[in-house]
Design a protein around this motif. Structure first.
Motif, PDB file in Angstrom:
ATOM      1  N   ALA A  59       0.810  -0.709  -0.248  1.00  0.00           N
ATOM      2  CA  ALA A  59       0.712   0.089  -0.240  1.00  0.00           C
ATOM      3  C   ALA A  59       1.204   1.079  -0.444  1.00  0.00           C
ATOM      4  CB  ALA A  59      -1.349   0.083   0.994  1.00  0.00           C
ATOM      5  N   PRO A  60       0.280   2.545  -0.323  1.00  0.00           N
ATOM      6  CA  PRO A  60       1.366   3.493  -0.068  1.00  0.00           C
ATOM      7  C   PRO A  60       0.417   4.523   0.636  1.00  0.00           C
ATOM      8  CG  PRO A  60      -0.453   3.759  -2.380  1.00  0.00           C
ATOM      9  CD  PRO A  60      -0.643   2.750  -1.296  1.00  0.00           C
ATOM     10  N   PHE A  61      -0.400   3.748   1.553  1.00  0.00           N
ATOM     11  CA  PHE A  61      -0.846   4.745   2.709  1.00  0.00           C
ATOM     12  C   PHE A  61      -1.978   3.879   3.586  1.00  0.00           C
ATOM     13  CE2 PHE A  61      -3.385   6.409  -0.465  1.00  0.00           C
ATOM     14  CZ  PHE A  61      -5.005   6.175  -0.491  1.00  0.00           C
ATOM     15  N   ALA A  62      -2.537   4.085   4.773  1.00  0.00           N
ATOM     16  CA  ALA A  62      -3.738   3.563   4.946  1.00  0.00           C
ATOM     17  C   ALA A  62      -4.146   4.964   6.057  1.00  0.00           C
ATOM     18  CB  ALA A  62      -3.437   2.441   6.341  1.00  0.00           C
ATOM     19  N   THR A  63      -5.383   5.216   5.791  1.00  0.00           N
ATOM     20  CA  THR A  63      -6.160   6.767   6.268  1.00  0.00           C
ATOM     21  C   THR A  63      -7.841   6.140   6.223  1.00  0.00           C
ATOM     22  OG1 THR A  63      -6.363   8.379   6.273  1.00  0.00           O
ATOM     23  CG2 THR A  63      -6.277   7.508   4.451  1.00  0.00           C
ATOM     24  N   LEU A  64      -8.293   7.152   7.285  1.00  0.00           N
ATOM     25  CA  LEU A  64      -9.697   7.130   7.058  1.00  0.00           C
ATOM     26  C   LEU A  64     -10.317   8.667   6.248  1.00  0.00           C
ATOM     27  CD1 LEU A  64     -10.149   5.879  10.515  1.00  0.00           C
ATOM     28  CD2 LEU A  64     -10.597   4.531   8.544  1.00  0.00           C
ATOM     29  N   ASP A  65      -9.289   8.744   5.946  1.00  0.00           N
ATOM     30  CA  ASP A  65      -9.528  10.305   5.495  1.00  0.00           C
ATOM     31  C   ASP A  65     -10.363  11.522   5.953  1.00  0.00           C
ATOM     32  OD1 ASP A  65      -9.463   9.761   2.455  1.00  0.00           O
ATOM     33  OD2 ASP A  65     -11.063   8.300   2.734  1.00  0.00           O
TER      34      ASP A  65
END
Lengths: 248, 286
Positions: B69-75
């Motif tokens: 992945a390039p990131f993990a986020t909940l925005d």
């Protein structure tokens, strides 16, 4: 009218886009970077493209959080990723750490193999900094952010092949890389801030010219646009610490 | 016809697989399928995702060997709590790519190329933490050195769209297709969950032909899961459930609270989940 610190920051960030012409001015979100792009477009850089924070290019320039009346284009993530590589884009990013050559970290703090604090991940920072003009907005200038060495190079600096890092705007100052070896230089201090305050809040040796000017303050028209047109709810003020905040 | 149940989709997957998950951050994630994987015996998965709570939940249930992945986020909430914990405890391996590199990895797989060259990643620590990455020199006059992003070939892709027909054609009705079609094309098998199954003849009643993102040619199974993206967004049918997302993050911060959250929402099947969310909303007065 006296400008607040946040308004000086918005105007300084807007200045970053001067001369960019018909390219996308991309703010990472929050208030200040988005206001900066929209202010530049409404004043000295009318050709700029700005987006709604999701995937629409807006034909008009709405206030923060408002829906645009006109849509002039579509920029879903896949097209945004294409545009990053194409380069007709100036992005204003954030950074959890930044070093003297403008290498930045948004990925993790500590050893990457087992970080003390996992942050976002590199996101698009490597490609952004290699292919696009990049500026940074750092709302809290401190030695924890301005470090000797970043833990994980996400955005690349001038010593690693950055395309162009135009300016770093913080709540204290404007910095750039206009030095022979591309080390970070203090360009201006915001009104009410001393050079000592900035160097103390920076964890590496800044290049400090003999004379450091004050950051230009917004003129009456810019203030009117910020306060009445773009940010009547004063969201910018929440993003910038009050003057005199302790820095660790 | 390819209509399946959630349990049939998950039952057709195997431990150790490389699984691509569509959507972006906390947007249009096939959460009903993710929740079902959490309930299953599957383990040792490699998860490929523009990461959101899909990655987080699978980490929380220890289903993951590696995240690509390039990131993990909940925005609206920047950091994904379970992904952070998994990284900080060292319980998962991580292949961290730039967003554009990641897309090229999917493109390479979709075009059945071994790699695609890009400038994204050059000079960054992505090259340091992924020592298997190679560069390639342009054979033309420019001679430029570029990152050779290897194809990210998927054993299976899971995506959630607004509408689909029983043949497996699928349609997005929101403003952004994300990279869902690429995930599907990069995979040997693809499973589509959707808000509503419709007749093929009705697909164009709700969106233009350009909204037909995924072709049945690539789709193995399709399953109707109304609210199946919850708590992520599925525009225009569902906005992100911000209040529930906050509750998820709060619960993730404390083992006791997380056990309670799991018991209340995630211990039953998808119908039980949706009922528990409805009850929670009534309690919260939302």
């Amino acid at each position: 009218m006296t400008a607040t610190r946040a308004e000086v920051c918005v105007t300084a960030c807007a200045e970053a886009f001067r001369g960019d012409g018909e390219i996308l001015a991309a703010g990472i979100g929050g208030a200040v970077t988005v206001l900066a792009a929209r202010l530049a477009r409404l004043t000295f850089e009318p050709g700029l493209l700005t987006h709604d924070g999701v995937c629409l290019l807006t034909g008009d320039v709405p206030a923060l959080g408002e829906t645009p009346r006109e849509i002039e284009g579509w920029l879903p993530f896949r097209e945004h990723l294409w545009l990053v590589l194409n380069g007709r884009r100036h992005v204003m990013l954030g950074a959890s750490q930044i070093d003297r050559f403008g290498n930045t970290n948004i990925s993790c703090i500590g050893d990457w193999a087992r970080p003390k604090a996992q942050l976002l991940g590199v996101r698009g920072a490597p490609g952004n900094t290699r292919c696009d003009t990049t500026s940074y907005w750092i709302p809290r200038h401190s030695p924890r952010v301005f470090v000797e060495t970043v833990d994980m190079v996400s955005g690349i600096g001038y010593d690693r092949g950055a395309h162009e890092i135009r300016v770093v705007v913080t709540d204290l100052a404007v910095l750039d890389f206009a030095t022979p070896d591309r080390r970070m230089r203090l360009r201006s201090v915001h009104p009410g801030v001393t050079v000592d305050e900035v160097t103390t809040a920076t964890g590496f040796d800044l290049v400090v010219p003999p004379y450091v000017p004050a950051t230009p303050v917004p003129d009456a028209e810019q203030l009117r646009i910020i306060r009445e047109v773009l940010d009547p709810k004063d969201l910018r003020e929440r993003e910038v610490p009050a003057a005199g905040t302790a820095r660790r | 016809m390819k209509e399946m149940t959630i349990e049939e989709v998950v039952g057709s997957l195997d431990s150790g697989m490389t699984l691509g998950i569509g959507g972006w951050g906390s947007r249009r994630k096939p959460m009903a399928l993710v929740r079902a994987i959490c309930r299953s015996a599957l383990t040792d998965l490699t998860v490929v995702s523009y990461g959101g709570p899909d990655v987080g939940l699978l980490c929380a249930y220890r289903k993951v060997r590696r995240v690509i992945a390039p990131f993990a986020t909940l925005d609206s909430i920047p950091l994904e709590p379970h992904f952070r914990q998994a990284r900080q405890r060292g319980t998962i391996a991580f292949t961290e790519y730039d967003e554009g590199m990641f897309m090229f990895g999917l493109y390479a797989a979709a075009y059945r190329l071994p790699f695609l060259p890009t400038r994204a990643g050059l000079g960054s620590d992505v090259m340091r933490v992924n020592p298997e990455l190679r560069t390639v020199r342009s054979p033309y006059e420019d001679g430029e050195e570029l990152v050779a992003v290897p194809a990210i070939t998927l054993d299976a892709a899971l995506v959630h769209l607004g509408r689909a027909d029983r043949r497996g054609n699928a349609q997005y009705l929101g403003p952004d297709p994300y990279l869902d079609d690429l995930f599907v094309k990069a995979a040997s098998r693809a499973y589509v969950s959707c808000e509503r199954l419709v007749e093929t003849a009705d697909l164009l009643k709700e969106g233009p032909v350009q909204s037909l993102l995924i072709s049945r040619s690539h789709v193995t199974g399709v399953v109707e899961t109304p609210g199946g993206a919850h708590f992520t967004s599925c525009e225009p049918d569902e906005d992100r459930d911000e209040a529930f997302q906050r509750a998820y993050v709060t619960a993730a911060g404390d083992p006791q609270a997380w056990a309670t959250f799991r018991d209340r929402f995630l211990s039953g099947d998808e119908a039980a989940y949706q009922a528990a969310v409805r009850a929670w909303r009534e309690e919260e007065g939302r």
